[in-house]
Design a protein around this motif. Structure first.
Motif, PDB file in Angstrom:
ATOM      1  N   GLN A  68      -4.283  13.660   4.584  1.00 48.23           N
ATOM      2  CA  GLN A  68      -2.724  14.085   4.697  1.00 48.23           C
ATOM      3  C   GLN A  68      -2.484  14.787   3.360  1.00 48.23           C
ATOM      4  O   GLN A  68      -1.313  15.612   3.285  1.00 48.23           O
ATOM      5  N   GLY A  95      -0.683   4.305  -0.098  1.00 47.51           N
ATOM      6  CA  GLY A  95      -1.424   5.455   0.363  1.00 47.51           C
ATOM      7  C   GLY A  95      -2.147   6.224  -0.423  1.00 47.51           C
ATOM      8  O   GLY A  95      -2.461   7.410  -0.430  1.00 47.51           O
ATOM      9  N   CYS A  96      -2.247   5.797  -1.664  1.00 46.26           N
ATOM     10  CA  CYS A  96      -2.865   6.569  -2.984  1.00 46.26           C
ATOM     11  C   CYS A  96      -4.397   6.696  -2.911  1.00 46.26           C
ATOM     12  O   CYS A  96      -4.873   7.454  -3.586  1.00 46.26           O
ATOM     13  N   ASN A 127      -4.212   1.268   5.091  1.00 50.49           N
ATOM     14  CA  ASN A 127      -4.703   2.829   4.885  1.00 50.49           C
ATOM     15  C   ASN A 127      -6.475   2.658   4.813  1.00 50.49           C
ATOM     16  O   ASN A 127      -7.067   2.783   4.034  1.00 50.49           O
ATOM     17  N   CYS A 142      -3.982  -2.827   1.132  1.00 47.05           N
ATOM     18  CA  CYS A 142      -4.515  -1.473   1.523  1.00 47.05           C
ATOM     19  C   CYS A 142      -5.604  -1.325   2.542  1.00 47.05           C
ATOM     20  O   CYS A 142      -5.540  -0.172   3.462  1.00 47.05           O
ATOM     21  N   CYS A 201       0.895  -1.246  -0.067  1.00 42.88           N
ATOM     22  CA  CYS A 201      -0.160   0.177   0.185  1.00 42.88           C
ATOM     23  C   CYS A 201       0.937   1.040   0.027  1.00 42.88           C
ATOM     24  O   CYS A 201       1.964   1.345   0.864  1.00 42.88           O
ATOM     25  N   ARG A 218       0.600   8.868  -0.311  1.00 41.55           N
ATOM     26  CA  ARG A 218       1.258   9.455   0.912  1.00 41.55           C
ATOM     27  C   ARG A 218       2.310   8.856   1.476  1.00 41.55           C
ATOM     28  O   ARG A 218       3.343   9.044   2.414  1.00 41.55           O
ATOM     29  N   ARG A 219       2.432   7.631   1.245  1.00 42.81           N
ATOM     30  CA  ARG A 219       3.667   6.543   1.967  1.00 42.81           C
ATOM     31  C   ARG A 219       4.913   6.557   1.049  1.00 42.81           C
ATOM     32  O   ARG A 219       5.813   6.609   1.629  1.00 42.81           O
ATOM     33  N   ASP A 229      -9.161   5.073   3.598  1.00 42.39           N
ATOM     34  CA  ASP A 229      -8.497   6.134   2.743  1.00 42.39           C
ATOM     35  C   ASP A 229      -8.118   7.318   3.775  1.00 42.39           C
ATOM     36  O   ASP A 229      -8.071   8.154   3.618  1.00 42.39           O
ATOM     37  N   GLU A 230      -7.687   6.629   5.067  1.00 44.09           N
ATOM     38  CA  GLU A 230      -7.279   7.728   5.871  1.00 44.09           C
ATOM     39  C   GLU A 230      -6.232   8.576   5.468  1.00 44.09           C
ATOM     40  O   GLU A 230      -6.058   9.642   5.990  1.00 44.09           O
ATOM     41  N   LEU A 231      -5.180   7.991   4.802  1.00 46.58           N
ATOM     42  CA  LEU A 231      -3.956   8.943   4.511  1.00 46.58           C
ATOM     43  C   LEU A 231      -4.516  10.057   3.604  1.00 46.58           C
ATOM     44  O   LEU A 231      -3.680  10.878   3.393  1.00 46.58           O
TER      45      LEU A 231
END
Length: 157
Positions: free
Chosen positions: A141, A120-121, A133, A129, A118, A146-147, A136-138
């Motif tokens: 950000q 973080g897209c 995530n 995923c 994952c 995100r990762r 889609d908590e990321l």
């Protein structure tokens, strides 16, 4: 086409192209961009100092790793115009890219090692995923993977 000899101090555009592996049209482009310089003979032919081979090599290597020509130009402008650059000159110039290259290497290693997991897209298409995530908590950000993006970057590269 006449081949360059080891003791020549100046090269024709054809010799420079042959020895550097760069097309004549590319050399002309580099010259228009002020990355390399030549002098003109009485017959209006270009002549390049032999140290231009190192400049062309640096340009090719930089392009190969994705360094924009504007950055190449900025770094090459640190070299002396009227004399052949010394080892110290080249050390100073190559040090300019050290941090950027280290960061690129880190990003490439991260891509190689982490892209199968994952990132973080927000696609949530890989089975991990939903655990890494959830919901889609990321996404809170910011956009993108995100990762894989560093906290210090201003956005995707």
């Amino acid at each position: 086409m006449e081949e360059a000899t080891w003791d020549q101090t100046e090269l024709s555009v054809g010799q420079l192209a042959q020895r550097s592996g760069v097309a004549v049209s590319a050399l002309h482009f580099y010259e228009r961009q002020n990355l390399i310089t030549s002098r003109r003979t009485a017959g209006n032919q270009r002549r390049y100092r032999r140290d231009t081979l190192r400049r062309v090599a640096m340009i090719r290597i930089a392009q190969r790793v994705g360094i924009p020509l504007s950055q190449v130009s900025a770094v090459l402008s640190l070299l002396p115009d009227r004399r052949t650059p010394t080892r110290k000159d080249w050390e100073r110039v190559s040090a300019c890219w050290q941090a950027d290259l280290d960061e690129r290497i880190r990003q490439l290693q991260q891509l190689r090692d982490d892209f199968t997991d994952c990132v973080g897209c927000g696609c949530l298409s890989i089975d991990r995923c939903r655990m890494a995530n959830p919901h889609d908590e990321l996404g809170t950000q910011g956009p993108g993977p995100r990762r894989l993006l560093t906290r210090t970057s201003s956005g995707p590269r």
